[in-house]
Write an enzyme that holds these catalytic residues in place. Structure first.
Site, mmCIF file in Angstrom:
data_model
loop_
_atom_site.group_PDB
_atom_site.id
_atom_site.type_symbol
_atom_site.label_atom_id
_atom_site.label_comp_id
_atom_site.label_asym_id
_atom_site.label_seq_id
_atom_site.Cartn_x
_atom_site.Cartn_y
_atom_site.Cartn_z
ATOM 1 N N LYS A 98 15.094 6.478 135.913
ATOM 2 C CA LYS A 98 15.555 5.087 135.848
ATOM 3 C C LYS A 98 17.029 5.104 135.493
ATOM 4 C CE LYS A 98 15.240 0.882 132.977
ATOM 5 N NZ LYS A 98 14.462 0.112 131.985
ATOM 6 N N LYS A 157 18.275 -10.904 127.607
ATOM 7 C CA LYS A 157 17.873 -10.336 126.321
ATOM 8 C C LYS A 157 18.564 -11.072 125.172
ATOM 9 C CE LYS A 157 17.069 -5.546 127.745
ATOM 10 N NZ LYS A 157 15.652 -5.519 127.333
ATOM 11 N N ARG A 173 10.955 -0.791 136.320
ATOM 12 C CA ARG A 173 9.824 -0.495 137.214
ATOM 13 C C ARG A 173 10.145 -0.911 138.643
ATOM 14 N NH1 ARG A 173 5.840 -4.109 133.667
ATOM 15 N NH2 ARG A 173 7.363 -3.429 132.109
HETATM 16 N N1 BES Z 1 15.350 -1.232 129.111
HETATM 17 C C1 BES Z 1 14.272 -2.011 128.601
HETATM 18 C C2 BES Z 1 13.368 -1.223 127.654
HETATM 19 C C3 BES Z 1 13.991 -0.758 126.372
HETATM 20 C C4 BES Z 1 13.842 -1.493 125.225
HETATM 21 C C5 BES Z 1 14.664 0.445 126.306
HETATM 22 C C6 BES Z 1 14.381 -1.046 124.036
HETATM 23 C C7 BES Z 1 15.202 0.896 125.128
HETATM 24 C C8 BES Z 1 15.050 0.142 123.982
HETATM 25 C C9 BES Z 1 13.416 -2.527 129.740
HETATM 26 O O1 BES Z 1 14.085 -2.789 130.909
HETATM 27 C C10 BES Z 1 12.813 -3.811 129.286
HETATM 28 O O2 BES Z 1 13.548 -4.734 129.108
HETATM 29 N N2 BES Z 1 11.493 -3.824 129.119
HETATM 30 C C11 BES Z 1 10.794 -4.985 128.697
HETATM 31 C C12 BES Z 1 9.644 -5.192 129.643
HETATM 32 C C13 BES Z 1 9.005 -6.551 129.543
HETATM 33 C C14 BES Z 1 9.978 -7.613 129.991
HETATM 34 C C15 BES Z 1 7.766 -6.560 130.420
HETATM 35 C C16 BES Z 1 10.280 -4.739 127.274
HETATM 36 O O3 BES Z 1 9.879 -3.612 126.972
HETATM 37 O O4 BES Z 1 10.344 -5.659 126.485
HETATM 38 ZN ZN ZN Z 2 15.752 -1.687 131.247
HETATM 39 MN MN MN Z 3 14.937 -4.716 130.971
#
Ligand code: BES
Ligand code: ZN
Ligand code: MN
Length: 502
Positions: free
Chosen positions: A262, A274, A348
């Protein structure tokens, strides 16, 4: 953008006899009993002082740590580091890193008395020392002469063996880890998909057995890679698919092991934006791509006899008038339609197209993807293990073993069939976020699995909890380069399962 500082490492040499030079002294020790051997070549007053310091400080030999002493003989300083009693590779490496980091601001030469350590252990210690010299303050002004540090001389009865292992594998690993950590640490305004590609080209230039291919947005459009294109749509910086192939000596006819990463160079969340807290850390969201590319760099620099490909799905996730919205439907390369529930579940999406591209174009013996995919993996595994997901037991076993041996442990989590319900969409083939409170890391893994045939041995590593951490005795804050050592080892030791073997 200002140029980042490059990593400056001490030269390392291996000798059998203690040199006359008196700079800093490093003593890796496993226990008090072993100490006299290590101190044999020192003067009696030096020996007595060091022994007394250790006895009175209640130094813990078994857990990673150090004791710095001043005023011992003519030495600038003496650094004692615990290597643990088990004699495992990661322990020596960790001890070396503690020493390397402790001596960052020491300009004098360094003498390491390796005592009774094997050649392999000595090389691991020296490799760790180099890793410990890593700095993440890439844009901070350097003081004059700050990087001029004396050489390291490692004194060992197995000097020749240690040197050959170090010069072949150790140096390659350090260079690869530095590349991975640098690119993960760098800010989003410096590293975007095209820059990631350029940096990879530079790192691999002149390296034997390498072939690099890049898909740009035009190529992606022609192929129908609607998922990665969708993620990149909100950004001024177009997405890329970077393919780095390494064909090691004698492996021309082998099917490759494929590592997919990724590569979100910055993750704002997109329209599902975010919260502002810690968002700056989302510059590390390409750590999976950095690790798979770094692992191939390490393998190629050491001329390993392996056939391996790193595929990085690179994009920047930004909110914009052209960005994808929640509810939008994208069509991935394999034809499946995806309803976007959250534009923040972008990893994903880019990997869906990455995995489909791999299935279509590479005749892989195994595919392992690495991604900072979900915050939920931290809830499950804290900062101790990265999450491992696979439907292929033999592949999972080899990854678990490699992680354990490399000091980058994995914990296997399920891809339960029930997750299909969580990811069901009423308008498209699948949705990119679960309907309710489904297991976040698991449903993400399930989603990825829908974009690669179940006949292809595939595993997914969620490293969101491991890729990035605060400073410690052995590393500065920022990227841990997690995955490089694990994948380097996994690929070297890979054994294909029996046909149809699970
Ligand atoms: N890059 C983030 C995941 C992440 C979170 C990496 C904290 C490192 C530290 C990923 O793209 C993301 O935002 N995931 C979401 C998914 C959700 C929206 C289904 C998550 O984990 O909250
Ligand atoms: Zn991400
Ligand atoms: Mn994300």
């Amino acid at each position: 953008m200002a140029q980042p500082a490059s990593q400056q490492l001490r030269l390392v040499q291996f000798v059998e006899q203690l040199p006359a030079d008196r700079g800093a002294l490093v003593l890796p020790v496993a226990n008090l009993e072993e100490l006299p051997t290590s101190l044999r070549d020192l003067t009696t007053p030096e020996r007595t002082a060091i022994q007394r310091a250790l006895e009175t400080s209640e130094f813990n030999f078994s857990s990673p740590g150090k004791l710095s002493l001043r005023g011992i003989g003519d030495w600038q300083q003496v650094v004692i580091v615990a290597v643990g009693e088990d004699g495992r590779a990661p322990d020596y490496e960790r001890a070396g890193a503690i020493a390397g980091r402790a001596l960052l601001s020491e300009s004098a030469t360094v003498t390491v008395i390796a005592g009774a350590m094997t050649g392999e252990a000595v090389s691991n210690f020296a490799t760790g020392f180099g890793l410990g010299e890593y700095r993440s303050d890439l844009y901070r002004a350097r003081e004059e002469g700050e990087g001029d540090r004396g050489a390291v001389t490692v004194v060992s009865g197995s000097a020749l063996l240690a040197q050959s292992i170090y010069e072949n594998r150790g140096r390659a690993l350090i260079a690869a880890m530095n590349w991975t950590r640098d690119i993960s640490n760098e800010p989003g305004n410096a590293v975007y998909p095209e820059v990631f590609v350029d940096r990879a080209r530079t790192a691999f230039s002149g390296v034997e057995g390498i072939q690099i291919d890049v898909l740009d947005e035009t190529a992606m459009n022609e192929l129908g890679m609607g998922a990665i294109l969708g993620v990149g749509r909100g950004s001024e910086r177009p997405p890329r698919l970077l393919v780095v192939r390494y064909t090691g000596p004698g492996t021309e006819d082998d099917r490759p092991i494929v590592l997919a990463g990724k590569g979100i160079t910055f993750d704002t969340g997109g329209i599902s934006i975010k919260p502002r807290q810690n968002m700056e850390n989302m510059r590390m969201d390409m750590s999976g791509a950095a690790s798979v590319t770094g692992a191939v760099l390490s393998l190629a620099l050491s001329r390993a006899s392996v056939n391996v490909v790193a595929v990085s799905a690179l994009a920047e996730n930004m909110p914009d008038g052209r960005a994808i919205r929640p509810g939008d439907v994208l069509r991935a390369l394999n034809g499946k339609t995806i309803q976007v529930i959250s534009t923040d579940a972008e990893g994903r999406l880019v990997l869906a197209d990455g995995l489909s591209w791999i299935e279509r174009n590479l005749d892989a013996v195994a595919v392992v993807d690495v991604a900072t995919l979900t915050g939920s993996v931290r809830g499950a595994l804290s900062n101790d293990y990265a999450g491992l997901f696979s439907r292929h037991d033999w592949l999972a076993t080899q990854l678990l073993e490699a992680g354990d041996a490399a000091g980058e442990p994995l914990w296997r989590l399920p891809i339960h069939d029930s997750y299909a319900q969580d990811m069901r969409s009423t308008v498209a083939d699948i949705r990119n976020g679960s309907t309710g409170n489904g297991g976040g890391a698991g449903t993400a893994a399930y989603f990825l699995g829908e974009f690669i045939s179940r006949d292809i041995p595939w595993a997914h590593l969620d490293i969101a909890n491991m890729a990035w951490s605060g400073a410690s005795d052995w590393k500065p804050d920022g990227s841990a380069g997690f995955g490089v050592r694990l994948l380097d080892r996994f690929v070297r030791e890979f054994e294909q399962s029996m046909p149809n073997g699970r």
